[in-house]
Design a protein around this motif. Structure first.
Motif, PDB file in Angstrom:
ATOM      1  N   ALA A 200      -1.149  -4.532   7.772  1.00  0.00           N
ATOM      2  CA  ALA A 200       0.050  -5.320   8.065  1.00  0.00           C
ATOM      3  C   ALA A 200      -0.318  -6.692   8.613  1.00  0.00           C
ATOM      4  CB  ALA A 200       0.938  -4.564   9.056  1.00  0.00           C
ATOM      5  N   MET A 201      -1.387  -6.758   9.413  1.00  0.00           N
ATOM      6  CA  MET A 201      -1.831  -8.050   9.932  1.00  0.00           C
ATOM      7  C   MET A 201      -2.358  -8.960   8.829  1.00  0.00           C
ATOM      8  SD  MET A 201      -3.622  -7.393  13.621  1.00  0.00           S
ATOM      9  CE  MET A 201      -3.491  -9.134  13.987  1.00  0.00           C
ATOM     10  N   ASN A 202      -2.732  -8.356   7.693  1.00  0.00           N
ATOM     11  CA  ASN A 202      -3.198  -9.131   6.547  1.00  0.00           C
ATOM     12  C   ASN A 202      -2.047  -9.505   5.627  1.00  0.00           C
ATOM     13  OD1 ASN A 202      -5.430 -10.335   5.140  1.00  0.00           O
ATOM     14  ND2 ASN A 202      -5.278  -8.716   3.610  1.00  0.00           N
ATOM     15  N   GLY A 203      -0.842  -9.560   6.190  1.00  0.00           N
ATOM     16  CA  GLY A 203       0.325  -9.905   5.388  1.00  0.00           C
ATOM     17  C   GLY A 203       0.725  -8.805   4.434  1.00  0.00           C
ATOM     18  N   GLY A 204       0.296  -7.563   4.702  1.00  0.00           N
ATOM     19  CA  GLY A 204       0.615  -6.447   3.827  1.00  0.00           C
ATOM     20  C   GLY A 204      -0.279  -6.359   2.604  1.00  0.00           C
ATOM     21  N   LYS A 205      -1.221  -7.279   2.475  1.00  0.00           N
ATOM     22  CA  LYS A 205      -2.117  -7.272   1.312  1.00  0.00           C
ATOM     23  C   LYS A 205      -3.318  -6.369   1.572  1.00  0.00           C
ATOM     24  CE  LYS A 205      -0.895 -11.988  -0.045  1.00  0.00           C
ATOM     25  NZ  LYS A 205      -1.417 -13.354  -0.330  1.00  0.00           N
ATOM     26  N   SER A 206      -3.865  -5.835   0.487  1.00  0.00           N
ATOM     27  CA  SER A 206      -5.024  -4.961   0.610  1.00  0.00           C
ATOM     28  C   SER A 206      -6.221  -5.741   1.132  1.00  0.00           C
ATOM     29  CB  SER A 206      -5.361  -4.333  -0.745  1.00  0.00           C
ATOM     30  OG  SER A 206      -6.553  -3.577  -0.650  1.00  0.00           O
ATOM     31  N   LEU A 207      -6.977  -5.105   2.025  1.00  0.00           N
ATOM     32  CA  LEU A 207      -8.183  -5.722   2.572  1.00  0.00           C
ATOM     33  C   LEU A 207      -9.407  -5.435   1.712  1.00  0.00           C
ATOM     34  CD1 LEU A 207      -7.404  -4.885   6.270  1.00  0.00           C
ATOM     35  CD2 LEU A 207      -7.895  -7.188   5.441  1.00  0.00           C
ATOM     36  N   VAL A 208      -9.230  -4.650   0.657  1.00  0.00           N
ATOM     37  CA  VAL A 208     -10.310  -4.378  -0.287  1.00  0.00           C
ATOM     38  C   VAL A 208     -10.030  -5.179  -1.549  1.00  0.00           C
ATOM     39  CG1 VAL A 208     -11.518  -2.630  -1.640  1.00  0.00           C
ATOM     40  CG2 VAL A 208     -10.690  -2.086   0.653  1.00  0.00           C
ATOM     41  N   PRO A 209     -10.852  -6.167  -1.893  1.00  0.00           N
ATOM     42  CA  PRO A 209     -10.592  -7.003  -3.069  1.00  0.00           C
ATOM     43  C   PRO A 209     -10.512  -6.171  -4.347  1.00  0.00           C
ATOM     44  CG  PRO A 209     -12.330  -7.947  -1.718  1.00  0.00           C
ATOM     45  CD  PRO A 209     -12.060  -6.580  -1.180  1.00  0.00           C
ATOM     46  N   GLY A 210      -9.595  -6.572  -5.229  1.00  0.00           N
ATOM     47  CA  GLY A 210      -9.476  -5.907  -6.522  1.00  0.00           C
ATOM     48  C   GLY A 210      -8.479  -4.781  -6.562  1.00  0.00           C
ATOM     49  N   GLN A 217      -2.084   3.720  -1.441  1.00  0.00           N
ATOM     50  CA  GLN A 217      -2.747   4.287  -0.270  1.00  0.00           C
ATOM     51  C   GLN A 217      -3.511   3.186   0.450  1.00  0.00           C
ATOM     52  OE1 GLN A 217      -5.363   7.515  -1.236  1.00  0.00           O
ATOM     53  NE2 GLN A 217      -4.626   8.762   0.459  1.00  0.00           N
ATOM     54  N   VAL A 218      -3.476   3.215   1.753  1.00  0.00           N
ATOM     55  CA  VAL A 218      -4.205   2.216   2.541  1.00  0.00           C
ATOM     56  C   VAL A 218      -5.690   2.519   2.461  1.00  0.00           C
ATOM     57  CG1 VAL A 218      -4.529   1.267   4.853  1.00  0.00           C
ATOM     58  CG2 VAL A 218      -2.244   1.911   4.081  1.00  0.00           C
ATOM     59  N   PRO A 219      -6.546   1.500   2.237  1.00  0.00           N
ATOM     60  CA  PRO A 219      -7.997   1.750   2.174  1.00  0.00           C
ATOM     61  C   PRO A 219      -8.497   2.395   3.456  1.00  0.00           C
ATOM     62  CG  PRO A 219      -7.486  -0.472   1.438  1.00  0.00           C
ATOM     63  CD  PRO A 219      -6.221   0.097   1.970  1.00  0.00           C
ATOM     64  N   GLY A 220      -9.434   3.313   3.309  1.00  0.00           N
ATOM     65  CA  GLY A 220      -9.972   4.014   4.464  1.00  0.00           C
ATOM     66  C   GLY A 220     -11.031   3.204   5.186  1.00  0.00           C
ATOM     67  N   ALA A 221     -11.528   3.777   6.283  1.00  0.00           N
ATOM     68  CA  ALA A 221     -12.519   3.077   7.099  1.00  0.00           C
ATOM     69  C   ALA A 221     -13.813   2.832   6.324  1.00  0.00           C
ATOM     70  CB  ALA A 221     -12.802   3.882   8.368  1.00  0.00           C
ATOM     71  N   LYS A 222     -14.231   3.797   5.501  1.00  0.00           N
ATOM     72  CA  LYS A 222     -15.469   3.628   4.733  1.00  0.00           C
ATOM     73  C   LYS A 222     -15.308   2.533   3.694  1.00  0.00           C
ATOM     74  CE  LYS A 222     -18.234   6.970   3.750  1.00  0.00           C
ATOM     75  NZ  LYS A 222     -18.856   8.178   3.189  1.00  0.00           N
ATOM     76  N   ALA A 223     -14.141   2.467   3.057  1.00  0.00           N
ATOM     77  CA  ALA A 223     -13.910   1.431   2.047  1.00  0.00           C
ATOM     78  C   ALA A 223     -13.952   0.043   2.668  1.00  0.00           C
ATOM     79  CB  ALA A 223     -12.563   1.667   1.362  1.00  0.00           C
ATOM     80  N   LEU A 224     -13.542  -0.058   3.939  1.00  0.00           N
ATOM     81  CA  LEU A 224     -13.556  -1.342   4.637  1.00  0.00           C
ATOM     82  C   LEU A 224     -14.900  -1.629   5.295  1.00  0.00           C
ATOM     83  CD1 LEU A 224     -10.045  -1.169   6.356  1.00  0.00           C
ATOM     84  CD2 LEU A 224     -10.663  -2.455   4.315  1.00  0.00           C
ATOM     85  N   GLY A 225     -15.776  -0.660   5.310  1.00  0.00           N
ATOM     86  CA  GLY A 225     -17.067  -0.847   5.979  1.00  0.00           C
ATOM     87  C   GLY A 225     -16.995  -0.700   7.479  1.00  0.00           C
TER      88      GLY A 225
END
Length: 413
Positions: A200-210, A217-225
């Motif tokens: 949500a802090m990212n404007g609702g955009k996915s934090l994982v490119p692509g 589904q919201v990217p998990g902790a592993k996907a975000l590193g």
């Protein structure tokens, strides 16, 4: 074959060297995305631009005036007189230059306010990332504890069939399994909430490119590193004393107060010039005679009453701004040292836990002792509970340490 082995070894070494780099850069990449997409930061920039334009508009010339008078004789209405006046009023010219200098100080203050708002958003985002790492690591520990509790429940069933357990042990196993399952579910829910909050802090955009939107589904902790912390050594008191001044100089909140004090100083000069007359020039056309008369209008307005007490008020405002800046400087320095001392206490506790864990026997040895009949199941439960709770305490201490260090070096965001 030797060449193939060398190639594989090089690839493995390169991959190993990239893993710590990935862990260190994961949060930074997320913060860069949030800085671009966060609506609060965008709103602060828009507000700053609007206020700058308002300040510049306050230094514009007043609107020109146009008036026309049409008079007629009360006895002979065929006799008329017309008069046209076009004029432009303005302050004494030096006032515009003084206000322009003050506006430059105000503009810098507004830029620093926007920078402070940006730092606040990024600090909240970084603390969210740190909480996600903590909850992820806690989830791994709880999953391990749950597997251990389920294995014990299976062992209990085997012993129960042989009549080698009592009711006290049965209650212990059931409560352990229930508690661990509940903690695991609650922690997983908290982790998912933090991940959603970060997105949500990212404007609702996915934090994982692509990833396409809308996100199923919201990217998990592993996907975000976000699975491990960046190592943060605690600087010595001497090292931090040298760092303290640059940290304060990089604090936009302090810079804002400095520019507000400078703008207040400019206001004193502007108020002193308020005693200068206001000017007016224009064109006048009169048709009272047979031939129209054209001329120039020049006027002066003397501020005998309007500027009273304004210089005193500006000086009082300047003194107030100076005191606020000095007090903020003291408060910021004190807060930095408080954070440093808190980080020192947390770091010491972390080291004590790690040293204690290094000396204690692990869960594998305890399980062997249980299977070998060296300890009872109750003793095993007590030992295991202490170990797991200590590990959870260590994870929480590391989380608090990382967040304290993030607050300490906030001005570098």
């Amino acid at each position: 074959m030797k060449q193939l082995h060398k190639t594989l070894l090089t690839a493995v070494l390169c991959a190993g060297s990239l893993l710590p780099l990935h862990a260190q850069e994961a949060i930074q990449r997320i913060l860069e995305q949030i800085e671009t997409n966060n609506h609060e930061i965008r709103a602060a920039v828009g507000t700053t631009t609007a206020q700058k334009l308002e300040n510049r508009a306050a230094n514009n010339l007043p609107n020109p005036s146009l008036s026309y008078s049409h008079l007629w004789d009360s006895d002979d209405k065929n006799i008329t007189v017309g008069e046209l006046v076009i004029s432009q009023g303005f302050d004494f010219p030096t006032l515009y230059a003084s206000r322009a200098r003050q506006n430059r100080a105000k503009a810098q203050s507004l830029d620093l306010q926007a920078a402070a708002a940006r730092q606040d958003v990024l600090l909240r985002a970084k603390e969210l990332c740190i909480d996600i790492i903590w909850l992820y690591q806690t989830q791994q520990l709880l999953n391990e504890r749950l597997r251990n509790a389920e294995a014990l429940a299976k062992l209990y069933d085997e012993r129960r069939q042989m009549g080698a357990v009592n009711s006290l042990e049965a209650n212990k196993i059931n409560l352990e399994l229930l508690n661990v399952r509940t903690e695991t579910r609650l922690n997983a829910s908290s982790l998912q909430s933090k991940l959603q909050e970060l997105q949500a802090m990212n404007g609702g955009k996915s934090l994982v490119p692509g990833r396409p939107l809308p996100e199923p589904q919201v990217p998990g902790a592993k996907a975000l590193g976000l699975v491990e912390y960046q190592p943060l050594p605690l600087p010595t008191a001497e090292e931090f004393a040298k760092e303290c001044t640059p940290l304060m100089e990089g604090d936009p909140a302090l810079g804002t107060l400095g520019m507000e004090r400078e703008a207040a100083g400019k206001q004193v000069g502007i108020s002193r010039q308020g005693w200068l007359p206001k000017l007016e020039v224009g064109y006048r056309r009169n048709t009272e005679t047979r031939h129209p008369l054209n001329g120039i209008v020049v006027g002066f307005s003397f501020p005998l009453f309007e500027n009273r007490h304004k210089v005193k008020a500006a000086k009082a405002q300047l003194a107030s701004a100076e005191y606020q800046e000095q007090q903020a400087f003291i408060n910021t320095s004190s807060r930095l040292w408080q954070l440093y001392e808190e980080a020192g206490r947390l770091h010491a506790s972390i080291q004590e836990y790690r040293e204690t864990f290094a000396r204690q026997r692990d869960l594998t040895l305890l399980r062997k002792a249980l299977d070998g009949g060296e300890i009872s199941m109750i003793e095993y439960f007590v030992e295991v509970s202490v170990i797991y709770q200590s590990q959870l305490n260590l994870l929480q201490l590391e989380n608090q340490y990382q967040k304290t260090m993030a607050q300490l070096f906030k001005s570098r965001l």
